[in-house]
Design a protein around this motif. Structure first.
Motif, PDB file in Angstrom:
ATOM      1  N   SER A 189      -5.725  -6.128   4.320  1.00  0.00           N
ATOM      2  CA  SER A 189      -5.706  -6.139   2.677  1.00  0.00           C
ATOM      3  C   SER A 189      -6.893  -5.432   2.274  1.00  0.00           C
ATOM      4  CB  SER A 189      -5.800  -7.851   2.506  1.00  0.00           C
ATOM      5  OG  SER A 189      -7.030  -8.242   3.080  1.00  0.00           O
ATOM      6  N   LEU A 190      -7.849  -5.292   3.167  1.00  0.00           N
ATOM      7  CA  LEU A 190      -8.979  -4.327   2.692  1.00  0.00           C
ATOM      8  C   LEU A 190      -8.472  -2.958   2.697  1.00  0.00           C
ATOM      9  CD1 LEU A 190     -12.707  -4.508   3.266  1.00  0.00           C
ATOM     10  CD2 LEU A 190     -11.551  -2.355   4.265  1.00  0.00           C
ATOM     11  N   ALA A 191      -7.818  -2.659   3.602  1.00  0.00           N
ATOM     12  CA  ALA A 191      -7.284  -1.239   4.020  1.00  0.00           C
ATOM     13  C   ALA A 191      -6.256  -1.124   2.797  1.00  0.00           C
ATOM     14  CB  ALA A 191      -6.787  -1.051   5.325  1.00  0.00           C
ATOM     15  N   MET A 192      -5.341  -1.697   2.664  1.00  0.00           N
ATOM     16  CA  MET A 192      -4.496  -1.561   1.413  1.00  0.00           C
ATOM     17  C   MET A 192      -5.084  -1.318   0.067  1.00  0.00           C
ATOM     18  SD  MET A 192      -0.948  -3.973   0.539  1.00  0.00           S
ATOM     19  CE  MET A 192      -1.867  -5.178  -0.416  1.00  0.00           C
ATOM     20  N   ASN A 193      -5.924  -2.260  -0.330  1.00  0.00           N
ATOM     21  CA  ASN A 193      -6.698  -2.208  -1.678  1.00  0.00           C
ATOM     22  C   ASN A 193      -7.396  -1.122  -1.613  1.00  0.00           C
ATOM     23  OD1 ASN A 193      -5.191  -4.613  -2.405  1.00  0.00           O
ATOM     24  ND2 ASN A 193      -6.775  -5.842  -2.089  1.00  0.00           N
ATOM     25  N   LEU A 194      -8.099  -0.859  -0.777  1.00  0.00           N
ATOM     26  CA  LEU A 194      -9.160   0.510  -0.668  1.00  0.00           C
ATOM     27  C   LEU A 194      -8.563   1.497  -0.988  1.00  0.00           C
ATOM     28  CD1 LEU A 194     -12.353   0.849  -0.224  1.00  0.00           C
ATOM     29  CD2 LEU A 194     -11.828   1.188   2.029  1.00  0.00           C
ATOM     30  N   ALA A 195      -7.171   1.759  -0.106  1.00  0.00           N
ATOM     31  CA  ALA A 195      -6.493   3.118  -0.331  1.00  0.00           C
ATOM     32  C   ALA A 195      -5.888   3.074  -1.841  1.00  0.00           C
ATOM     33  CB  ALA A 195      -5.106   2.919   0.621  1.00  0.00           C
ATOM     34  N   MET A 196      -5.486   1.764  -2.465  1.00  0.00           N
ATOM     35  CA  MET A 196      -5.018   1.909  -3.698  1.00  0.00           C
ATOM     36  C   MET A 196      -6.178   2.413  -4.545  1.00  0.00           C
ATOM     37  SD  MET A 196      -2.310  -0.938  -4.356  1.00  0.00           S
ATOM     38  CE  MET A 196      -3.064  -2.390  -3.688  1.00  0.00           C
ATOM     39  N   ALA A 197      -7.341   1.685  -4.489  1.00  0.00           N
ATOM     40  CA  ALA A 197      -8.466   2.338  -5.340  1.00  0.00           C
ATOM     41  C   ALA A 197      -8.944   3.720  -5.222  1.00  0.00           C
ATOM     42  CB  ALA A 197      -9.731   1.359  -4.905  1.00  0.00           C
ATOM     43  N   PHE A 198      -8.682   4.176  -3.999  1.00  0.00           N
ATOM     44  CA  PHE A 198      -9.044   5.611  -3.680  1.00  0.00           C
ATOM     45  C   PHE A 198      -7.894   6.404  -4.636  1.00  0.00           C
ATOM     46  CE2 PHE A 198      -7.762   9.305  -0.882  1.00  0.00           C
ATOM     47  CZ  PHE A 198      -9.118   9.969  -0.987  1.00  0.00           C
ATOM     48  N   GLY A 199      -6.672   6.181  -4.270  1.00  0.00           N
ATOM     49  CA  GLY A 199      -5.691   6.943  -4.926  1.00  0.00           C
ATOM     50  C   GLY A 199      -5.661   7.011  -6.436  1.00  0.00           C
ATOM     51  N   GLU A 200      -6.339   5.782  -7.300  1.00  0.00           N
ATOM     52  CA  GLU A 200      -6.143   5.595  -8.692  1.00  0.00           C
ATOM     53  C   GLU A 200      -7.685   6.294  -9.151  1.00  0.00           C
ATOM     54  OE1 GLU A 200      -3.442   1.782  -9.330  1.00  0.00           O
ATOM     55  OE2 GLU A 200      -5.472   1.764 -10.156  1.00  0.00           O
ATOM     56  N   VAL A 201      -8.574   6.787  -8.246  1.00  0.00           N
ATOM     57  CA  VAL A 201      -9.781   7.177  -8.679  1.00  0.00           C
ATOM     58  C   VAL A 201      -9.765   8.691  -8.791  1.00  0.00           C
ATOM     59  CG1 VAL A 201     -12.049   7.574  -8.193  1.00  0.00           C
ATOM     60  CG2 VAL A 201     -11.288   5.068  -8.223  1.00  0.00           C
ATOM     61  N   ILE A 202      -9.021   9.134  -7.379  1.00  0.00           N
ATOM     62  CA  ILE A 202      -8.925  10.808  -7.525  1.00  0.00           C
ATOM     63  C   ILE A 202      -7.953  11.240  -8.293  1.00  0.00           C
ATOM     64  CG2 ILE A 202      -9.827  10.713  -4.921  1.00  0.00           C
ATOM     65  CD1 ILE A 202      -6.568  11.088  -4.239  1.00  0.00           C
ATOM     66  N   PRO A 203      -8.053  12.877  -8.894  1.00  0.00           N
ATOM     67  CA  PRO A 203      -7.144  13.353  -9.727  1.00  0.00           C
ATOM     68  C   PRO A 203      -5.789  13.315  -9.061  1.00  0.00           C
ATOM     69  CG  PRO A 203      -9.242  14.410  -9.673  1.00  0.00           C
ATOM     70  CD  PRO A 203      -9.204  13.460  -8.541  1.00  0.00           C
ATOM     71  N   LYS A 204      -4.892  13.102  -9.656  1.00  0.00           N
ATOM     72  CA  LYS A 204      -3.448  13.173  -8.971  1.00  0.00           C
ATOM     73  C   LYS A 204      -2.851  14.400  -9.548  1.00  0.00           C
ATOM     74  CE  LYS A 204       0.613  10.468  -8.020  1.00  0.00           C
ATOM     75  NZ  LYS A 204       1.385   9.159  -8.167  1.00  0.00           N
ATOM     76  N   LYS A 205      -2.348  15.348  -8.559  1.00  0.00           N
ATOM     77  CA  LYS A 205      -2.033  16.606  -8.746  1.00  0.00           C
ATOM     78  C   LYS A 205      -0.611  17.130  -7.946  1.00  0.00           C
ATOM     79  CE  LYS A 205      -6.403  18.699  -9.761  1.00  0.00           C
ATOM     80  NZ  LYS A 205      -7.344  19.844  -9.244  1.00  0.00           N
ATOM     81  N   THR A 206      -0.798  16.899  -6.694  1.00  0.00           N
ATOM     82  CA  THR A 206       0.389  16.988  -5.873  1.00  0.00           C
ATOM     83  C   THR A 206       1.030  15.586  -5.592  1.00  0.00           C
ATOM     84  OG1 THR A 206      -0.717  17.011  -4.021  1.00  0.00           O
ATOM     85  CG2 THR A 206      -0.631  19.171  -4.939  1.00  0.00           C
ATOM     86  N   GLY A 207       0.568  14.489  -5.728  1.00  0.00           N
ATOM     87  CA  GLY A 207       1.177  13.373  -5.449  1.00  0.00           C
ATOM     88  C   GLY A 207       1.277  13.020  -3.762  1.00  0.00           C
ATOM     89  N   LYS A 208       0.515  13.936  -3.182  1.00  0.00           N
ATOM     90  CA  LYS A 208       0.532  13.723  -1.676  1.00  0.00           C
ATOM     91  C   LYS A 208      -0.920  13.387  -1.178  1.00  0.00           C
ATOM     92  CE  LYS A 208       1.766  17.688  -0.891  1.00  0.00           C
ATOM     93  NZ  LYS A 208       2.133  18.970   0.172  1.00  0.00           N
ATOM     94  N   ILE A 209      -1.098  12.639  -0.074  1.00  0.00           N
ATOM     95  CA  ILE A 209      -2.353  12.032   0.619  1.00  0.00           C
ATOM     96  C   ILE A 209      -2.105  12.100   2.023  1.00  0.00           C
ATOM     97  CG2 ILE A 209      -4.113  10.235   1.190  1.00  0.00           C
ATOM     98  CD1 ILE A 209      -3.848   9.545  -1.730  1.00  0.00           C
ATOM     99  N   LEU A 210      -2.842  12.767   2.996  1.00  0.00           N
ATOM    100  CA  LEU A 210      -2.803  12.752   4.204  1.00  0.00           C
ATOM    101  C   LEU A 210      -3.543  11.790   5.082  1.00  0.00           C
ATOM    102  CD1 LEU A 210      -1.771  15.314   6.520  1.00  0.00           C
ATOM    103  CD2 LEU A 210      -4.356  15.699   6.370  1.00  0.00           C
TER     104      LEU A 210
END
Length: 440
Positions: A20-41
């Protein structure tokens, strides 16, 4: 509650680092960074818990509309490189670096492959605790795919850092990959450059990462270097961002001597940008005095490779590192890369025409003595009456001191360094008695 430490978020897998920490942390990261290509490695090291954490991260990122590229076990610096190279909005590495297998961690990179600034980390923490993510539906939900052939891109990139006029034909190298993320890529790189490679601890089973192996236990590498009569030995840690070197006699090359030799090498080749190097407050004063002879300026940072990198950017430098083995050649890598460092180290040895034992022994270290004091409360040092005067009295003797609280334990760490061991010990005892009287 603070999640981020000096290098991402780290803790015991299944206890602190949960799905749950990993999932929520990933979502927080995804919503904070600028979304351009829509891809995360997303990459990982070889810990068993990596499967659990990776799936949770993929779940979170796809839930908020990102497409995820999973590349499996790869070194941390490979994630930094590939995030930018593959035009991703960000990169995530699942690793607890040199920690035992039961720990794990999550490291983040921006779209340029750089570690996140403190401001971005704080924004991610705030978003994490708000816990009201913008979940997608229908066709807006993201997808994931696993790619296994990106290892080739990283190998080509690393090999390009090695001088074109050199080759490793006839050079025998022992590499200890710590049963970690570089178990495939490290021997491949050195073999392709012509070296006679002996690889040890390259059979990960999910639980043996860093176990009596790699940069944390170079004594096993030392044995093998002598046994196989190798020219040099390299030990990596679990995510391959750290390097420890062993010479042909099986002797460990001190981290500051390694930094000094590599800085000298770059200087001699006219490749040391602004004739400066960034190190931490932990580095020996003898390193600074040695480099001064060549007009090389030394800048110090707090402990942690991210702080070294900050100083490098501030002073416009292309080289820096920690005595622990995190070495940054920013012309070739976004962060500390054990494989880039190893190639530069062997290139220096070859060009010097000397054996490793001689090439890395350019100066003698000043004696350092250190101790820890258990404290019940971490009172700011500037608020301790008489502390400033006490520390200045050490400096007046011509000795360097480092007094700081541990970031993870209730301890005050004290270090004194100077030209005479006996005097350094006396001054350390003086400091220890003073701080014990004030903090116990």
């Amino acid at each position: 509650m603070k999640l981020f430490g000096t290098d991402g978020v780290r803790g015991k897998a299944g206890e602190f680092i949960t799905p749950s920490l990993a999932m929520n942390l990933a979502m927080a990261f995804g919503e904070v960074i600028p979304k351009k290509t829509g891809k995360i490695l997303v990459g990982k090291d070889t810990r068993r818990s990596g499967y659990m954490i990776e799936n949770a991260i993929v779940s979170g990122l796809t839930a908020i509309g990102y497409d995820v590229i999973q590349i499996g076990p790869m070194p941390t610096p490979a994630i930094a490189f590939l995030t930018e190279d593959m035009r991703c909005d960000g990169g995530i590495m699942i690793s607890a670096s040199h920690n035992p297998y039961y720990d794990n961690g999550i490291k983040f990179f921006n779209n340029e492959g750089n570690k996140l600034s403190q401001n971005i980390e704080e924004a991610i923490e705030r978003r994490y605790f708000e816990n009201n993510f913008n979940l997608k539906t229908g066709k807006d939900i993201g997808k994931s795919k696993r790619i296994d052939d990106v290892i080739g891109r990283y190998i080509v990139h690393i090999k390009s850092s090695f001088p074109k006029h050199l080759n490793l034909n006839g050079v025998r190298i022992v590499i200890d990959t710590a049963n970690g993320a570089a178990y495939k890529v490290a021997p491949t790189i050195f073999s392709e450059l012509g070296a006679d490679v002996i690889t040890i601890n390259d059979n990960p089973n999910g639980f043996n990462i860093n176990q009596n192996a790699g940069a944390m236990h170079p004594e096993f590498l030392a044995q093998k270097v002598k046994e196989y009569r190798a020219d040099i030995g390299f030990a990596l840690d679990g995510d391959a961002d750290r390097l420890v070197v062993v010479d042909e006699n099986g002797d460990l090359v001190d981290g500051d001597k390694l930094l000094g030799a590599l800085a000298y090498y770059l200087h001699q080749k006219g490749k040391l940008k602004n004739n400066g190097i960034a190190v931490t407050v932990m580095s020996n004063g003898a390193l600074e005095d040695f480099l001064k002879k060549y007009g090389i300026k030394v800048y110090r940072s707090k402990v942690g490779d991210k702080y070294v990198l900050e100083v490098m950017k501030e002073k416009d430098l292309n080289f820096g590192g920690e005595q622990s083995g995190h070495i940054i050649f920013s012309d070739y890598a976004k962060t500390g890369d054990g494989l880039v460092s190893a190639l530069q180290a062997i290139a220096y040895v070859l060009e010097s025409g000397k054996k490793a034992s001689e090439a890395f022994n350019l100066f003698e270290l000043y004696p350092q003595v250190q101790t820890n004091i258990n404290v019940s409360e971490k009172i700011p040092l500037e608020k301790i009456e008489g502390a400033d005067e006490m520390l200045k009295s050490v400096e007046k003797e011509g000795y360097r001191h480092l007094v700081r609280y541990s970031g993870t334990e209730n301890k005050l760490r004290l270090l004194v360094e100077g030209k005479e061991h006996k005097k350094a010990k006396e001054l350390l005892e003086k400091l220890t008695n003073f701080f014990k009287s004030k903090l116990s």
